[in-house]
Design an enzyme around this catalytic site. Structure first.
Site, PDB file in Angstrom:
ATOM      1  N   ALA A  65      -1.265   0.155   4.494  1.00  0.00           N
ATOM      2  CA  ALA A  65      -1.006  -1.108   3.802  1.00  0.00           C
ATOM      3  C   ALA A  65       0.128  -1.808   4.541  1.00  0.00           C
ATOM      4  CB  ALA A  65      -0.610  -0.822   2.361  1.00  0.00           C
ATOM      5  N   GLY A 108      -2.940   3.830   3.874  1.00  0.00           N
ATOM      6  CA  GLY A 108      -4.117   3.149   3.325  1.00  0.00           C
ATOM      7  C   GLY A 108      -5.273   3.102   4.316  1.00  0.00           C
ATOM      8  N   GLU A 111      -6.943   6.330   3.853  1.00  0.00           N
ATOM      9  CA  GLU A 111      -7.593   6.323   2.530  1.00  0.00           C
ATOM     10  C   GLU A 111      -8.855   5.462   2.543  1.00  0.00           C
ATOM     11  OE1 GLU A 111      -3.820   5.153   0.802  1.00  0.00           O
ATOM     12  OE2 GLU A 111      -3.962   6.835  -0.595  1.00  0.00           O
ATOM     13  N   GLU A 131       3.176   8.211   3.942  1.00  0.00           N
ATOM     14  CA  GLU A 131       3.913   7.462   2.917  1.00  0.00           C
ATOM     15  C   GLU A 131       5.238   8.124   2.544  1.00  0.00           C
ATOM     16  OE1 GLU A 131       0.680   8.088   2.860  1.00  0.00           O
ATOM     17  OE2 GLU A 131      -0.448   6.345   2.156  1.00  0.00           O
TER      18      GLU A 131
HETATM   19  N1  DAK Z   1       2.611  -2.522   7.935  1.00  0.00           N
HETATM   20  C1  DAK Z   1       3.114  -3.601   8.576  1.00  0.00           C
HETATM   21  N2  DAK Z   1       3.298  -3.648   9.920  1.00  0.00           N
HETATM   22  C2  DAK Z   1       2.969  -2.563  10.623  1.00  0.00           C
HETATM   23  C3  DAK Z   1       2.448  -1.391  10.029  1.00  0.00           C
HETATM   24  C4  DAK Z   1       2.251  -1.396   8.599  1.00  0.00           C
HETATM   25  N3  DAK Z   1       1.735  -0.360   7.950  1.00  0.00           N
HETATM   26  N4  DAK Z   1       2.231  -0.477  11.002  1.00  0.00           N
HETATM   27  C5  DAK Z   1       2.589  -1.058  12.158  1.00  0.00           C
HETATM   28  N5  DAK Z   1       3.042  -2.308  11.949  1.00  0.00           N
HETATM   29  C6  DAK Z   1       3.516  -3.269  12.925  1.00  0.00           C
HETATM   30  C7  DAK Z   1       4.905  -2.896  13.422  1.00  0.00           C
HETATM   31  O1  DAK Z   1       5.896  -3.342  12.515  1.00  0.00           O
HETATM   32  C8  DAK Z   1       4.943  -3.623  14.744  1.00  0.00           C
HETATM   33  O2  DAK Z   1       5.171  -4.979  14.484  1.00  0.00           O
HETATM   34  P1  DAK Z   1       6.328  -5.793  15.326  1.00  0.00           P
HETATM   35  O3  DAK Z   1       7.571  -5.038  15.134  1.00  0.00           O
HETATM   36  O4  DAK Z   1       5.819  -5.761  16.750  1.00  0.00           O
HETATM   37  O5  DAK Z   1       6.312  -7.163  14.716  1.00  0.00           O
HETATM   38  C9  DAK Z   1       3.513  -3.490  15.255  1.00  0.00           C
HETATM   39  O6  DAK Z   1       2.726  -3.200  14.097  1.00  0.00           O
HETATM   40  C10 DAK Z   1       3.335  -2.352  16.237  1.00  0.00           C
HETATM   41  O7  DAK Z   1       3.853  -1.182  15.645  1.00  0.00           O
HETATM   42  P2  DAK Z   1       4.907  -0.221  16.396  1.00  0.00           P
HETATM   43  O8  DAK Z   1       5.776  -1.000  17.323  1.00  0.00           O
HETATM   44  O9  DAK Z   1       5.564   0.593  15.354  1.00  0.00           O
HETATM   45  O10 DAK Z   1       3.893   0.663  17.269  1.00  0.00           O
HETATM   46  P3  DAK Z   1       4.053   2.180  17.707  1.00  0.00           P
HETATM   47  O11 DAK Z   1       2.929   2.439  18.635  1.00  0.00           O
HETATM   48  O12 DAK Z   1       5.447   2.483  18.173  1.00  0.00           O
HETATM   49  O13 DAK Z   1       3.853   3.023  16.365  1.00  0.00           O
HETATM   50  C11 DAK Z   1       2.715   3.609  14.293  1.00  0.00           C
HETATM   51  C12 DAK Z   1       2.601   2.974  15.708  1.00  0.00           C
HETATM   52  C13 DAK Z   1       1.377   3.400  13.598  1.00  0.00           C
HETATM   53  C14 DAK Z   1       2.984   5.112  14.430  1.00  0.00           C
HETATM   54  C15 DAK Z   1       3.879   2.946  13.532  1.00  0.00           C
HETATM   55  O14 DAK Z   1       3.720   1.512  13.603  1.00  0.00           O
HETATM   56  C16 DAK Z   1       3.945   3.339  12.085  1.00  0.00           C
HETATM   57  O15 DAK Z   1       4.466   4.402  11.758  1.00  0.00           O
HETATM   58  N6  DAK Z   1       3.446   2.467  11.176  1.00  0.00           N
HETATM   59  C17 DAK Z   1       3.530   2.680   9.752  1.00  0.00           C
HETATM   60  C18 DAK Z   1       2.547   3.702   9.285  1.00  0.00           C
HETATM   61  C19 DAK Z   1       2.670   3.950   7.793  1.00  0.00           C
HETATM   62  O16 DAK Z   1       3.743   4.356   7.312  1.00  0.00           O
HETATM   63  N7  DAK Z   1       1.586   3.707   7.042  1.00  0.00           N
HETATM   64  C20 DAK Z   1       1.612   3.880   5.608  1.00  0.00           C
HETATM   65  C21 DAK Z   1       1.943   2.567   4.939  1.00  0.00           C
HETATM   66  S1  DAK Z   1       2.001   2.689   3.160  1.00  0.00           S
HETATM   67  C22 DAK Z   1      -2.560   1.241  -2.982  1.00  0.00           C
HETATM   68  C23 DAK Z   1      -3.365   1.058  -1.889  1.00  0.00           C
HETATM   69  C24 DAK Z   1      -2.921   1.391  -0.639  1.00  0.00           C
HETATM   70  C25 DAK Z   1      -1.639   1.876  -0.439  1.00  0.00           C
HETATM   71  C26 DAK Z   1      -0.829   2.071  -1.543  1.00  0.00           C
HETATM   72  C27 DAK Z   1      -1.292   1.751  -2.804  1.00  0.00           C
HETATM   73  N8  DAK Z   1      -3.007   0.925  -4.292  1.00  0.00           N
HETATM   74  C28 DAK Z   1      -4.397   0.498  -4.462  1.00  0.00           C
HETATM   75  C29 DAK Z   1      -2.192   1.160  -5.406  1.00  0.00           C
HETATM   76  C30 DAK Z   1      -1.210   2.185   0.905  1.00  0.00           C
HETATM   77  C31 DAK Z   1       0.067   2.395   1.295  1.00  0.00           C
HETATM   78  C32 DAK Z   1       0.352   2.562   2.718  1.00  0.00           C
HETATM   79  O17 DAK Z   1      -0.509   2.610   3.549  1.00  0.00           O
END
Ligand code: DAK
Length: 257
Positions: A65, A108, A111, A131
């Site tokens: 997300a 997400g 998921e 998460e």
């Molecule tokens: N959201 C927003 N931006 C994101 C992102 C995300 N999840 N993942 C990556 N980006 C953005 C980064 O901020 C960066 O943007 P700029 O800084 O260039 O503007 C760009 O994508 C490239 O990312 P990185 O520079 O970080 O690239 P790397 O290759 O170094 O790293 C990475 C890639 C995927 C390992 C890293 O970006 C990362 O750890 N991303 C976050 C992964 C994460 O934590 N995902 C979980 C998010 S929470 C629900 C439904 C769904 C959900 C919850 C509730 N309901 C129906 C109730 C879901 C929740 C989630 O998914």
């Protein structure tokens, strides 16, 4: 219909939905999810489409997300967010949905892939529920579907300690259907979807429903449900056609009726 966050196209009897937020690694913003659901529902209604493929890019299926859009949300914001409704709508799509996954499938993104019916993964695919690093837990089925898929021990590591699964591990644990080289994952997914789309449409739909009922019902109720769906198919022209084609040694011509 034109979209801003996704691309859509048809190939044969397959509807293809491709996330298109490359700079954010296809983070699933509410806008992207809303468009994805609209496209899924449009393909679900389209008689020319028999199966649907959802994909991202070679680098990222979806990195979760959109954290930037969620970061300052209150509990009330989260409760009122249409985001939740989108995930419920995904479960109501009646045609088979194949996820073509390459690169990051996190949070997400993971998921969403698990909520699809089949997964074709590229060798670079990486599945995870990170998460916990954000001070939260999965909210769209990660604790439930992942645990059912890989068992409690590994799910605990994935959710509590951000253990990522490689494509080969995901195949080993039965999370994905097949792993192919990165150049081929989308083509393979479309090929698989096309093969299913050429089969008897009503039977495919009810088969999907019957398998998904495993997650909702105890065995006796599931068996009774399966039997009712089986009997129901004897009201279709395709059952008559399929059995007549077998008896007369000819290919069946499905009508979806
Ligand atoms: N959201 C927003 N931006 C994101 C992102 C995300 N999840 N993942 C990556 N980006 C953005 C980064 O901020 C960066 O943007 P700029 O800084 O260039 O503007 C760009 O994508 C490239 O990312 P990185 O520079 O970080 O690239 P790397 O290759 O170094 O790293 C990475 C890639 C995927 C390992 C890293 O970006 C990362 O750890 N991303 C976050 C992964 C994460 O934590 N995902 C979980 C998010 S929470 C629900 C439904 C769904 C959900 C919850 C509730 N309901 C129906 C109730 C879901 C929740 C989630 O998914």
């Amino acid at each position: 219909m034109s979209y801003e966050n996704i691309l859509t196209r048809s190939e044969g009897r397959v509807g293809v939905i491709q996330f298109n937020r490359p700079k954010a690694l296809n983070a699933l913003s509410p806008a992207l999810m809303g468009e994805t659901m609209a496209a899924l529902e449009a393909f679900d209604k389209d008689e020319e489409v028999g199966a649907i493929v959802i994909t991202g890019s070679a680098r990222a299926f979806a990195a979760g997300a959109d954290i930037k859009e969620m970061a300052h949300a209150s509990v009330v914001d989260m409760l009122g967010n249409p985001f939740i409704d989108y995930w419920d709508r995904l479960r109501r799509v009646s045609k088979p949905v194949v996820a073509a996954v390459s690169g990051f499938a996190l949070g997400g993104g993971c998921e969403l892939a698990l909520a699809c019916d089949l997964i074709v993964a590229s060798e670079t695919a990486q599945f995870g529920q990170p998460e916990i690093n954000l001070g939260v837990i999965p909210g769209a089925g990660g604790t439930q579907r992942m645990t059912r898929a890989v068992g409690k021990a590994l799910a605990m590591e994935i959710v509590l300690n951000d253990r990522r699964l490689t494509a080969v591990e995901a195949l080993h644990y039965g999370l994905v259907n097949r792993v192919v080289p990165v150049e081929l994952y989308l083509e393979e997914a479309i090929k698989l979807a096309q093969a299913i789309a050429e089969r008897a449409p009503v039977a495919v739909r009810l088969a999907k429903e019957a398998i998904n009922a495993v997650y909702e019902m105890p065995l006796q109720a599931g068996l009774a449900h399966e039997r009712r769906l089986f009997y129901m198919l004897f009201a279709t022209a395709d059952q008559k056609e399929g059995m007549d084609a077998f008896v007369n040694k000819r290919p069946a011509n499905w009508q979806g009726k």
